[in-house]
Write a protein that holds these residues in place. Structure first.
Motif, short mmCIF file in Angstrom:
data_model
loop_
_atom_site.label_atom_id
_atom_site.label_comp_id
_atom_site.label_asym_id
_atom_site.label_seq_id
_atom_site.Cartn_x
_atom_site.Cartn_y
_atom_site.Cartn_z
N LYS A 1 0.35 6.25 5.74
CA LYS A 1 -0.61 5.74 6.71
C LYS A 1 -0.57 6.59 7.98
N THR B 1 -2.00 10.84 0.57
CA THR B 1 -2.69 9.64 0.09
C THR B 1 -1.82 8.39 0.15
N GLN B 2 -0.49 8.56 0.30
CA GLN B 2 0.42 7.42 0.31
C GLN B 2 1.06 7.21 1.69
N TRP C 1 0.84 -1.19 0.00
CA TRP C 1 0.00 0.00 0.00
C TRP C 1 0.88 1.24 0.00
N GLY C 2 0.55 2.19 -0.88
CA GLY C 2 1.33 3.42 -0.96
C GLY C 2 2.45 3.37 -1.98
N SER D 1 -5.22 6.42 5.68
CA SER D 1 -4.14 7.32 5.27
C SER D 1 -4.29 8.66 5.96
#
Length: 303
Positions: A250, A247-248, A208-209, A279
């Motif tokens: 957490k 957005t990338q 993720w990211g 996020s």
């Protein structure tokens, strides 16, 4: 090389040469048609008569554009899998025929991972370089230009301690190698369009990211990738993230506010967070002149 690359891409885009499919899965698909090196070029195509003639036409265009003679007699056709009419195609191309496994640019291709004949020379070179570097460090500190051996007056750990910590600042090769491997993790995120990253993404997927590939799995042939991936936890604990859109990153897990992750700084709040994998962007909203935070919890929070 850029002109050659564009010519090859144009031939592939128009369907004259197909290349080969690296991987096709739910992560995506990727086809590689050519690889350019300083003094070498690899071109991948099907053993199809139309593609062979397209390749010959491309080589003729290269001769016209660059004013150079393409010496096909120094080129090699290497079949992958079972090929019936290879000799006929090699005659058309006027090149030599090789077979796998083989060595290319000093490295074995498609060699069995237990093959001593193919890997022994590579291992010897790496071990030789490592041993020579260690000997140079030791000789510089202890032996000098004399042949007589001298006593080691300082522990090697102290020698490898940074100057800022009252050491001599000599690099410990194992740690330095780990650092160089870790640098690829940095390049992974910085070089989003690089071919090597795209290959990793379609084979293993991305976390993720998009900060790192997913865990590399395989019985053999992926040792270097595994060594790089295994350094992810150390890398994760020694970098800071700058928030832009958020957005990338957490909100709870990454280090972006302060020196530790928020889940460790505020464990009681983390336990009751509605979505612990959210996020930064999920927990904030912008107005004309300010940023507002809006975290959601499973129960009411008291000051």
């Amino acid at each position: 090389m850029d002109v050659l690359n564009r010519m090859l891409e144009g031939v592939v885009d128009r369907g004259f040469i197909s290349g080969f499919l690296v991987s096709s899965s739910w992560h995506g698909s990727l086809t590689v048609s050519h690889l350019l090196f300083t003094n070498d070029t690899l071109i991948f195509c099907d053993l199809d008569l139309d593609q062979i003639f397209s390749l010959i036409a491309l080589l003729l265009c290269i001769e016209v554009v660059f004013g150079l003679k393409v010496n096909l007699s120094k080129s090699e056709a290497v079949p992958v899998g079972s090929i019936n009419n290879l000799s006929e195609m090699a005659t058309i191309l006027d090149c030599k025929v090789s077979s796998l496994p083989m060595k290319y640019l000093g490295l074995p291709l498609r060699a069995h991972y237990k093959s001593k004949v193919m890997w022994e020379g590579i291992v010897e070179k790496i071990e030789g370089v490592t041993n020579r570097l260690k000997k140079m460090f030791h000789d510089f500190l202890w032996d000098g230009i004399e042949d007589a051996k001298k006593f080691h007056l300082i522990k090697w750990d102290k020698v490898c301690t940074p100057l800022s910590c009252n050491g001599l600042g000599v690099r410990k090769l194992k740690t330095f190698n780990k650092t160089l491997l870790g640098k690829w993790l940095w390049h992974y995120h910085q070089e989003g369009d690089a071919l090597w990253r795209n290959i990793l993404d379609v084979k293993y997927g991305s976390v993720w990211g998009g900060w790192c590939s997913k865990e590399v799995r395989g019985a053999y042939g992926v040792r270097v990738c595994k060594l790089i991936w295994n350094g992810w936890d150390d890398f994760l604990g020694n970098y800071r993230l700058k928030v832009e859109r958020g957005t990338q990153i957490k909100f709870w897990h990454n280090i972006w506010c302060g020196d530790i992750a928020l889940k460790n700084d505020f464990p009681s709040l983390y336990r009751i967070a509605s979505y612990q994998g959210s996020s930064v962007a999920d927990n904030m909203y912008n107005t004309i002149d300010s940023i507002h935070w809006s975290m959601r919890f499973t129960k009411a929070v008291q000051d």
